[in-house]
Design a protein around this motif. Structure first.
Motif, PDB file in Angstrom:
ATOM      1  N   ALA A  42       0.826  -1.205   0.000  1.00 22.43           N
ATOM      2  CA  ALA A  42       0.000   0.000   0.000  1.00 22.43           C
ATOM      3  C   ALA A  42       0.861   1.256   0.000  1.00 22.43           C
ATOM      4  O   ALA A  42       0.546   2.246  -0.679  1.00 22.43           O
ATOM      5  N   ALA A 200      -8.229   7.463  -1.513  1.00 23.92           N
ATOM      6  CA  ALA A 200      -8.562   6.178  -0.897  1.00 23.92           C
ATOM      7  C   ALA A 200      -7.303   5.401  -0.532  1.00 23.92           C
ATOM      8  O   ALA A 200      -7.210   4.809   0.556  1.00 23.92           O
ATOM      9  N   GLN A 203      -5.535   7.278   2.531  1.00 23.19           N
ATOM     10  CA  GLN A 203      -6.161   6.993   3.810  1.00 23.19           C
ATOM     11  C   GLN A 203      -6.055   5.514   4.178  1.00 23.19           C
ATOM     12  O   GLN A 203      -5.803   5.175   5.339  1.00 23.19           O
ATOM     13  N   GLY A 204      -6.239   4.649   3.185  1.00 29.30           N
ATOM     14  CA  GLY A 204      -6.175   3.211   3.454  1.00 29.30           C
ATOM     15  C   GLY A 204      -4.808   2.776   3.949  1.00 29.30           C
ATOM     16  O   GLY A 204      -4.699   1.985   4.894  1.00 29.30           O
ATOM     17  N   SER A 205      -3.757   3.296   3.323  1.00 33.57           N
ATOM     18  CA  SER A 205      -2.405   2.919   3.737  1.00 33.57           C
ATOM     19  C   SER A 205      -2.105   3.430   5.147  1.00 33.57           C
ATOM     20  O   SER A 205      -1.483   2.733   5.954  1.00 33.57           O
ATOM     21  N   LEU A 208      -3.909   1.222   7.628  1.00 27.93           N
ATOM     22  CA  LEU A 208      -3.232  -0.069   7.746  1.00 27.93           C
ATOM     23  C   LEU A 208      -1.990   0.048   8.625  1.00 27.93           C
ATOM     24  O   LEU A 208      -1.737  -0.802   9.485  1.00 27.93           O
TER      25      LEU A 208
END
Length: 359
Positions: A42, A200, A203-205, A208
């Motif tokens: 990511a 996305a 924010q996702g990384s 995580l």
């Protein structure tokens, strides 16, 4: 109905949820290894997309304003670490040793890109200079942050050596970024039209990394080592650092005779720290069990800087609007919109693409 000015954004609540999830259901064993590999992928994808999205014309715009850029970089990578060290008699008693190490790491980070530009635009400051300064800080920070962190954290264990960290960060962050830049002319337009993809992944990384880092830290007894009083002290410590940075950049801008628009860019670019780069670098520089405590000061600082800078930007925008009629549309308070041209359009388009995780 608009969100109140001081209400935390949705991403802040997502960060809190990730911390709570890691505290209640930390990943261990094989799941932790899978999460670690997923996080690395990511991160690489994130910096590839940022490299493909960032216009080289926008980065090079206003590069000749070297005095402003030098002051922003000096504040970001020299004055901030000096604040962290000089304020140790005040800050250290407020927090635990691990949290103070996180504060020193926070002081070594580069500035944000999206929010620095967005707040400068709101306050009617020098937007092209903000784009150039914030972008330069972000790129230079890939190499400078590990070295600065290695110096200020020399007496705090858990950090990789500066050169080892640079080698790892170059592989995980800079190489994907350069690959994205090389392909920018081919895919940059498509990414610009689908900006939500970058948001996305960004924010996702981060979520995580936060979940993975806090899972490892919780397994090592993080919350037994960080009492509620230390968390309250952390808010005060971060507030002191931000206040010192805002006051210092404002005074230096006046002392060096920058005009109003330049001073706005200096204050917003020189007083802020990047959450996205901070959490990714912490994962590389620090041992997995220590990253959770290290990024906690950054997460708190992130929200404080958003609320304070949003209030300042709105206040200065009102002042500029009030002063505009008296100046008849001239002077630093009035910054005209570009009439055309790829570089001019890129400057203003960057202001409208503030990423939610760095806004």
């Amino acid at each position: 109905m608009s969100r109140p000015k001081f209400l935390p954004e949705n991403f802040t609540f997502a960060l809190i949820a990730a911390v709570v999830a890691a505290s209640e259901l930390p990943c261990r064993g094989t799941a932790a290894l899978v999460m670690d590999h997923l996080t690395n992928l990511a991160i690489a994808l994130l910096f590839f997309l940022h490299g493909a999205k960032l216009s080289r014309e926008a980065v090079l715009a206003a590069a000749g304003h070297w005095r402003l850029h030098a002051l922003v970089l000096l504040t970001t990578f020299v004055l901030f670490p000096l604040f962290g060290l000089a304020f140790r008699p005040i800050l250290s008693p407020l927090v635990t040793p691990a949290l103070y190490a996180g504060i020193l790491f926070l002081c070594s980070l580069p500035s944000t890109v999206q929010s620095s530009i967005a707040f400068t635009a709101i306050a009617k400051g020098n937007v092209p200079a903000a784009i150039c300064s914030a972008s330069a800080s972000s790129i230079i920070g890939i190499f400078v942050t590990p070295l600065v962190a290695g110096v200020v954290l020399s007496n705090h264990g858990g950090a990789a050596s500066g050169w080892d960290a640079i080698a790892q960060i170059t592989l995980q962050l800079f190489v994907p970024f350069v690959c994205g830049q090389l392909l920018q002319r081919f895919i940059g337009g498509w990414i610009g039209r689908h900006d939500g993809i970058v948001g996305a992944v960004d924010q996702g990384s981060i979520l995580l990394i936060v979940y993975s880092a806090f899972s490892a830290a919780v397994s090592e007894g993080l919350w037994h080592q960080v009492p509620p009083a230390a968390l309250a002290g952390l808010v005060v410590a971060d507030g002191i650092l931000l206040g010192a940075a805002l006051i210092t950049t404002g005074l230096l801008g006046r002392w060096l005779s920058f005009d109003r628009a330049d001073r706005v860019a200096i204050i917003f670019c020189g007083s802020k720290k990047s959450l996205s780069q901070g959490v990714t670098m912490a994962k590389v520089i620090f041992a997995s069990h220590g990253a959770g405590a290290v990024i906690l000061p950054l997460m708190v600082f992130h929200q404080i800087q958003l609320m304070v800078c949003a209030a300042l930007a709105q206040r200065w925008a009102h002042r500029a609007e009030f002063a505009a009629p008296a100046s008849a549309g001239t002077g630093p308070a009035a910054i005209p919109r570009p009439r055309g041209g790829a570089i001019a359009k890129a400057r203003w388009r960057a202001c409208d693409q503030a990423n939610p995780s760095e806004r």
